[in-house]
Every structure is written in C-alpha cells, then in structure tokens.
Design a protein around this motif. Sequence first.
Motif, PDB file in Angstrom:
ATOM      1  N   ARG A   1       0.815  -1.217   0.000  1.00 45.54           N
ATOM      2  CA  ARG A   1       0.000   0.000   0.000  1.00 45.54           C
ATOM      3  C   ARG A   1       0.844   1.262   0.000  1.00 45.54           C
ATOM      4  NH1 ARG A   1      -4.388  -2.455   4.094  1.00 45.54           N
ATOM      5  NH2 ARG A   1      -5.470  -3.681   2.544  1.00 45.54           N
ATOM      6  N   GLU A   2       2.141   1.121   0.030  1.00 42.95           N
ATOM      7  CA  GLU A   2       3.038   2.275  -0.055  1.00 42.95           C
ATOM      8  C   GLU A   2       2.966   2.828  -1.474  1.00 42.95           C
ATOM      9  OE1 GLU A   2       4.951   3.672   2.396  1.00 42.95           O
ATOM     10  OE2 GLU A   2       3.983   2.278   3.775  1.00 42.95           O
ATOM     11  N   VAL A   3       2.890   4.139  -1.608  1.00 38.73           N
ATOM     12  CA  VAL A   3       2.762   4.776  -2.919  1.00 38.73           C
ATOM     13  C   VAL A   3       3.880   4.337  -3.869  1.00 38.73           C
ATOM     14  CG1 VAL A   3       2.798   6.983  -4.153  1.00 38.73           C
ATOM     15  CG2 VAL A   3       1.491   6.746  -2.046  1.00 38.73           C
ATOM     16  N   GLY A   4       5.102   4.321  -3.369  1.00 38.34           N
ATOM     17  CA  GLY A   4       6.243   3.980  -4.216  1.00 38.34           C
ATOM     18  C   GLY A   4       6.248   2.563  -4.741  1.00 38.34           C
ATOM     19  N   THR A   5       5.399   1.686  -4.197  1.00 35.87           N
ATOM     20  CA  THR A   5       5.347   0.307  -4.685  1.00 35.87           C
ATOM     21  C   THR A   5       4.251   0.101  -5.720  1.00 35.87           C
ATOM     22  OG1 THR A   5       3.815  -0.445  -2.962  1.00 35.87           O
ATOM     23  CG2 THR A   5       6.192  -0.560  -2.465  1.00 35.87           C
ATOM     24  N   GLN A   6       3.477   1.105  -5.981  1.00 33.09           N
ATOM     25  CA  GLN A   6       2.348   0.981  -6.903  1.00 33.09           C
ATOM     26  C   GLN A   6       2.789   1.109  -8.359  1.00 33.09           C
ATOM     27  OE1 GLN A   6      -0.775   0.194  -5.692  1.00 33.09           O
ATOM     28  NE2 GLN A   6       0.479  -0.002  -3.855  1.00 33.09           N
ATOM     29  N   LEU A   7       2.261   0.247  -9.198  1.00 32.79           N
ATOM     30  CA  LEU A   7       2.540   0.298 -10.631  1.00 32.79           C
ATOM     31  C   LEU A   7       2.121   1.650 -11.205  1.00 32.79           C
ATOM     32  CD1 LEU A   7       3.379  -1.043 -13.299  1.00 32.79           C
ATOM     33  CD2 LEU A   7       1.063  -1.987 -13.442  1.00 32.79           C
ATOM     34  N   SER A   8       0.982   2.149 -10.782  1.00 27.44           N
ATOM     35  CA  SER A   8       0.483   3.443 -11.276  1.00 27.44           C
ATOM     36  C   SER A   8       1.487   4.557 -11.004  1.00 27.44           C
ATOM     37  CB  SER A   8      -0.848   3.789 -10.617  1.00 27.44           C
ATOM     38  OG  SER A   8      -1.796   2.799 -10.896  1.00 27.44           O
ATOM     39  N   PHE A   9       2.077   4.551  -9.822  1.00 24.45           N
ATOM     40  CA  PHE A   9       3.039   5.581  -9.451  1.00 24.45           C
ATOM     41  C   PHE A   9       4.282   5.495 -10.334  1.00 24.45           C
ATOM     42  CE2 PHE A   9       6.409   7.377  -6.748  1.00 24.45           C
ATOM     43  CZ  PHE A   9       5.839   8.591  -6.416  1.00 24.45           C
ATOM     44  N   ALA A  10       4.754   4.284 -10.554  1.00 23.20           N
ATOM     45  CA  ALA A  10       5.945   4.087 -11.390  1.00 23.20           C
ATOM     46  C   ALA A  10       5.678   4.520 -12.837  1.00 23.20           C
ATOM     47  CB  ALA A  10       6.382   2.623 -11.348  1.00 23.20           C
ATOM     48  N   LEU A  11       4.519   4.158 -13.373  1.00 27.36           N
ATOM     49  CA  LEU A  11       4.192   4.539 -14.754  1.00 27.36           C
ATOM     50  C   LEU A  11       4.018   6.051 -14.882  1.00 27.36           C
ATOM     51  CD1 LEU A  11       1.744   1.690 -15.778  1.00 27.36           C
ATOM     52  CD2 LEU A  11       4.040   2.103 -16.686  1.00 27.36           C
ATOM     53  N   TYR A  12       3.377   6.661 -13.902  1.00 32.15           N
ATOM     54  CA  TYR A  12       3.191   8.111 -13.929  1.00 32.15           C
ATOM     55  C   TYR A  12       4.543   8.822 -13.882  1.00 32.15           C
ATOM     56  CZ  TYR A  12       1.657  12.787 -12.709  1.00 32.15           C
ATOM     57  OH  TYR A  12       1.465  14.141 -12.699  1.00 32.15           O
ATOM     58  N   GLY A  13       5.410   8.381 -13.000  1.00 32.78           N
ATOM     59  CA  GLY A  13       6.735   8.990 -12.891  1.00 32.78           C
ATOM     60  C   GLY A  13       7.551   8.830 -14.170  1.00 32.78           C
ATOM     61  N   ALA A  14       7.502   7.655 -14.751  1.00 34.70           N
ATOM     62  CA  ALA A  14       8.250   7.402 -15.987  1.00 34.70           C
ATOM     63  C   ALA A  14       7.698   8.249 -17.135  1.00 34.70           C
ATOM     64  CB  ALA A  14       8.193   5.915 -16.345  1.00 34.70           C
ATOM     65  N   THR A  15       6.387   8.346 -17.215  1.00 38.18           N
ATOM     66  CA  THR A  15       5.765   9.146 -18.266  1.00 38.18           C
ATOM     67  C   THR A  15       6.141  10.621 -18.113  1.00 38.18           C
ATOM     68  OG1 THR A  15       3.919   7.606 -18.415  1.00 38.18           O
ATOM     69  CG2 THR A  15       3.556   9.816 -19.307  1.00 38.18           C
ATOM     70  N   SER A  16       6.060  11.121 -16.886  1.00 36.89           N
ATOM     71  CA  SER A  16       6.422  12.523 -16.641  1.00 36.89           C
ATOM     72  C   SER A  16       7.868  12.800 -17.030  1.00 36.89           C
ATOM     73  CB  SER A  16       6.214  12.875 -15.167  1.00 36.89           C
ATOM     74  OG  SER A  16       4.857  12.823 -14.852  1.00 36.89           O
ATOM     75  N   ARG A  17       8.762  11.896 -16.649  1.00 37.25           N
ATOM     76  CA  ARG A  17      10.182  12.084 -16.971  1.00 37.25           C
ATOM     77  C   ARG A  17      10.399  12.070 -18.477  1.00 37.25           C
ATOM     78  NH1 ARG A  17      15.181   8.605 -17.320  1.00 37.25           N
ATOM     79  NH2 ARG A  17      16.838  10.149 -17.252  1.00 37.25           N
ATOM     80  N   LEU A  18       9.738  11.153 -19.157  1.00 33.70           N
ATOM     81  CA  LEU A  18       9.905  11.039 -20.601  1.00 33.70           C
ATOM     82  C   LEU A  18       9.425  12.307 -21.315  1.00 33.70           C
ATOM     83  CD1 LEU A  18      11.064   8.887 -22.444  1.00 33.70           C
ATOM     84  CD2 LEU A  18       8.756   8.042 -22.799  1.00 33.70           C
ATOM     85  N   ILE A  19       8.297  12.827 -20.886  1.00 27.47           N
ATOM     86  CA  ILE A  19       7.778  14.056 -21.492  1.00 27.47           C
ATOM     87  C   ILE A  19       8.723  15.224 -21.196  1.00 27.47           C
ATOM     88  CG2 ILE A  19       5.887  15.735 -21.418  1.00 27.47           C
ATOM     89  CD1 ILE A  19       4.011  13.262 -21.030  1.00 27.47           C
ATOM     90  N   LYS A  20       9.234  15.321 -19.968  1.00 26.77           N
ATOM     91  CA  LYS A  20      10.171  16.390 -19.612  1.00 26.77           C
ATOM     92  C   LYS A  20      11.468  16.300 -20.409  1.00 26.77           C
ATOM     93  CE  LYS A  20       8.476  17.150 -14.957  1.00 26.77           C
ATOM     94  NZ  LYS A  20       8.699  16.932 -13.527  1.00 26.77           N
ATOM     95  N   LEU A  21      11.933  15.089 -20.670  1.00 23.43           N
ATOM     96  CA  LEU A  21      13.146  14.912 -21.474  1.00 23.43           C
ATOM     97  C   LEU A  21      12.931  15.390 -22.917  1.00 23.43           C
ATOM     98  CD1 LEU A  21      14.396  11.384 -20.320  1.00 23.43           C
ATOM     99  CD2 LEU A  21      15.547  13.575 -19.932  1.00 23.43           C
TER     100      LEU A  21
END
Length: 147
Positions: free
Chosen positions: A10-30
């Motif tokens: 239940r930790e936010v950092g272990t959620q697939l959604s959190f990982a995908l959101y972070g990766a998507t944000s980074r990719l768009i910023k790059l």
Amino acid sequence: MTASKSAARREVGTQLSFALYGATSRLIKLHKPLLEPLGLTFPQYLVMLELFSEAPRTVGDLGTNLAMDTGTITPLLKRLEVSGMVTRTRDRNDERRVQIALTIAGEALREELWLVTDKIKTACQLTDEGLEALRDTLNAFARPASE
C-alpha cells in the motif's frame, strides 16, 4: 500474506500506477527542450513519428495507433496543419474519413525527429536490448492480447 507485506503493497512507491506516472512525466520532460525549438509538443511528435512510418493515414488510424480518441487527436492535427506540417483532406469516396499527409515542411523534420529519439534513448541509459524489453512489456500492458 503477512501484515507487513500487505502494508508494503500500500506504499505509494510500490504501486505500478506511481511508477508509470513517474516514468511518463520524466519522458515528457526529457522531450520538451528537444521538441520546443522544432515547434512541436510531445503528442505532435508522436503523430509525426506515426506519419513517418506511413502516410497518408486516416485520423481514425492515427488515433487507434496512438491510443488517442477523436476529441484529442483532431485539435492536435488541426494545430499541425496550421503550422504547415500536415494536410487534412476529406476522402472523396467517404467524406466521413479524413486523410492526414505530411507536407514538405513536415517531411523535412524527419531526420531531426529521429535525432530526438536517439537523444532520448541515450538520456534513458538503456541498451538496445533493455529498451526493446521495456517497450515490449509496456506495449503488452497497454494493449493486452485479450482485447
């Protein structure tokens, strides 16, 4: 399952959604500083890459391949048309269909946009094999075979 494992899930950092959101944000910023000088947004860049693989294409085909609905892709294509990158033409045989084609100016961006792709690959520090594995995993997740 133990209480500690359940709590860890239940930790936010272990959620697939959190990982995908972070990766998507980074990719768009790059992409942003590489695309801004070319006058393109990230979604427009994706459309251009699709058109480089095959053009002309229908709006529906582009939307399906990019997982964008008509309400999202139509304004995006209108902006690309205004900027002189694409043309939108009604199909003579079926006026409900709109064909999207690259203009000379749009085609002229081909090499620059492939350079953007190469720079992103370098920034992500992935090997060709790692990139392919990640892409295949994400494609399988985004478009399950059962659909």
